[in-house]
Design an enzyme around this catalytic site. Structure first.
Site, mmCIF file in Angstrom:
data_model
loop_
_atom_site.group_PDB
_atom_site.id
_atom_site.type_symbol
_atom_site.label_atom_id
_atom_site.label_comp_id
_atom_site.label_asym_id
_atom_site.label_seq_id
_atom_site.Cartn_x
_atom_site.Cartn_y
_atom_site.Cartn_z
ATOM 1 N N SER A 143 -39.747 1.171 3.469
ATOM 2 C CA SER A 143 -39.868 -0.089 2.744
ATOM 3 C C SER A 143 -40.430 -1.122 3.702
ATOM 4 O O SER A 143 -40.222 -1.030 4.921
ATOM 5 C CB SER A 143 -38.491 -0.550 2.240
ATOM 6 O OG SER A 143 -38.547 -1.891 1.772
ATOM 7 N N TYR A 156 -29.544 -2.341 3.098
ATOM 8 C CA TYR A 156 -30.815 -1.710 2.747
ATOM 9 C C TYR A 156 -31.796 -1.794 3.908
ATOM 10 O O TYR A 156 -32.400 -0.790 4.310
ATOM 11 C CB TYR A 156 -31.379 -2.400 1.510
ATOM 12 C CG TYR A 156 -32.713 -1.873 1.023
ATOM 13 C CD1 TYR A 156 -32.775 -0.789 0.158
ATOM 14 C CD2 TYR A 156 -33.907 -2.476 1.409
ATOM 15 C CE1 TYR A 156 -33.982 -0.306 -0.311
ATOM 16 C CE2 TYR A 156 -35.126 -2.012 0.947
ATOM 17 C CZ TYR A 156 -35.169 -0.924 0.094
ATOM 18 O OH TYR A 156 -36.378 -0.458 -0.357
#
Length: 267
Positions: A143, A156
């Site tokens: 990501s 995350y």
């Protein structure tokens, strides 16, 4: 299209968004796909969409943090098709909380799903690839939050960042067996699935403690959709990427390359 003809792929986290679209993209190139998810509905829907389109797929339901599930996934792939060639580690748990408000157990669970899940399934797949002597490709979905400091998303961001060096380390360890391990970095993604679009709408500016201006800060004129990622993942899974390992391909419309004070669409 048959770039992956004869190959068997495992995709973890086969939701209708990124994971499911990647699974269908691999199948469209000839791969037979094991669609895994903790949700039976999600896994079975992913497999059904592939078979409805004329491909071959099977759903396996389970938790990527459970070693028994990782074994079950590769067992099912081998039982049906005799091999495993490709793994896409996409399983994720979204829980946007920050350092000061994230409960410890929620933090541990989020990191466990993203990072430990990749460890367990990669190990299970790699053991079978080594036994078969056939090599293979592992693709870890990263990501842009793995490469930049995003406030209010500590679990995350931390786990995705950990996948960067997990990718490199596993690539070095598995290189002698002809197993390639690479990262793929997407960014904020506009869903295509009609049900998801109805649920989340169009990504734009999100208010809150740490407001996010996705479209206003994005260099290109639109955010990517899951389909924009398929070509990259198919390439990394294919023999065309035979000499690429321990690396990363970023598909983020220039988001991580942008000089931080520049406002691309300011009038």
């Amino acid at each position: 299209m048959t770039r992956l003809a004869g190959k068997v792929a495992v995709v973890t986290g086969a939701s209708p968004n990124i994971g499911g679209v990647l699974a269908r993209g691999l199948a469209a190139e000839g791969a037979r796909v094991v669609c895994t998810d903790i949700s039976r509905e999600v896994a079975e829907d992913c497999a059904r969409r592939i078979t409805d389109a004329g491909g071959e797929a099977v759903a396996v339901v389970g938790d990527v943090t459970d070693p028994a599930h990782a074994t079950e996934v590769v067992d099912e792939a081998e039982r049906r098709w005799g091999r495993v060639d490709v793994l896409v580690n996409n399983a994720v748990l979204f829980n946007q909380k920050g350092l000061l408000d994230m409960p410890l157990e929620q933090y541990r669970r989020q990191v466990d799903v993203i990072l430990t899940g990749a460890f367990l399934v990669t190990r299970a797949v790699a053991e079978r690839m080594i036994a078969a002597g056939s090599g293979g490709s592992v693709i870890n979905v990263l990501s842009t939050a793995a490469w930049q400091g995003q406030p209010g998303n500590i679990g995350y961001s931390t786990a995705k960042s950990g996948l960067i060096n997990f990718t490199r380390s596993a690539a070095m360890e598995l290189a002698e067996h002809g197993i390639r391990v690479n990262g793929f970095t997407p960014t904020a993604t506009q869903p295509e699935d009609p049900e998801l679009v109805a649920e989340v709408g169009r990504l734009g500016r999100l208010p809150g403690r740490f407001p996010m201006d996705f479209t206003g800060q994005f260099p290109m004129r639109r955010l990517p959709t899951p389909t924009d990622y398929v070509g990259t993942v198919v390439f990394l899974a294919s023999d065309d990427a035979a000499m690429i390992t321990g690396s990363n391909i970023t598909v983020d419309g220039g988001a991580t390359a942008k000089y931080w004070p520049w406002a691309p669409h300011a009038s």
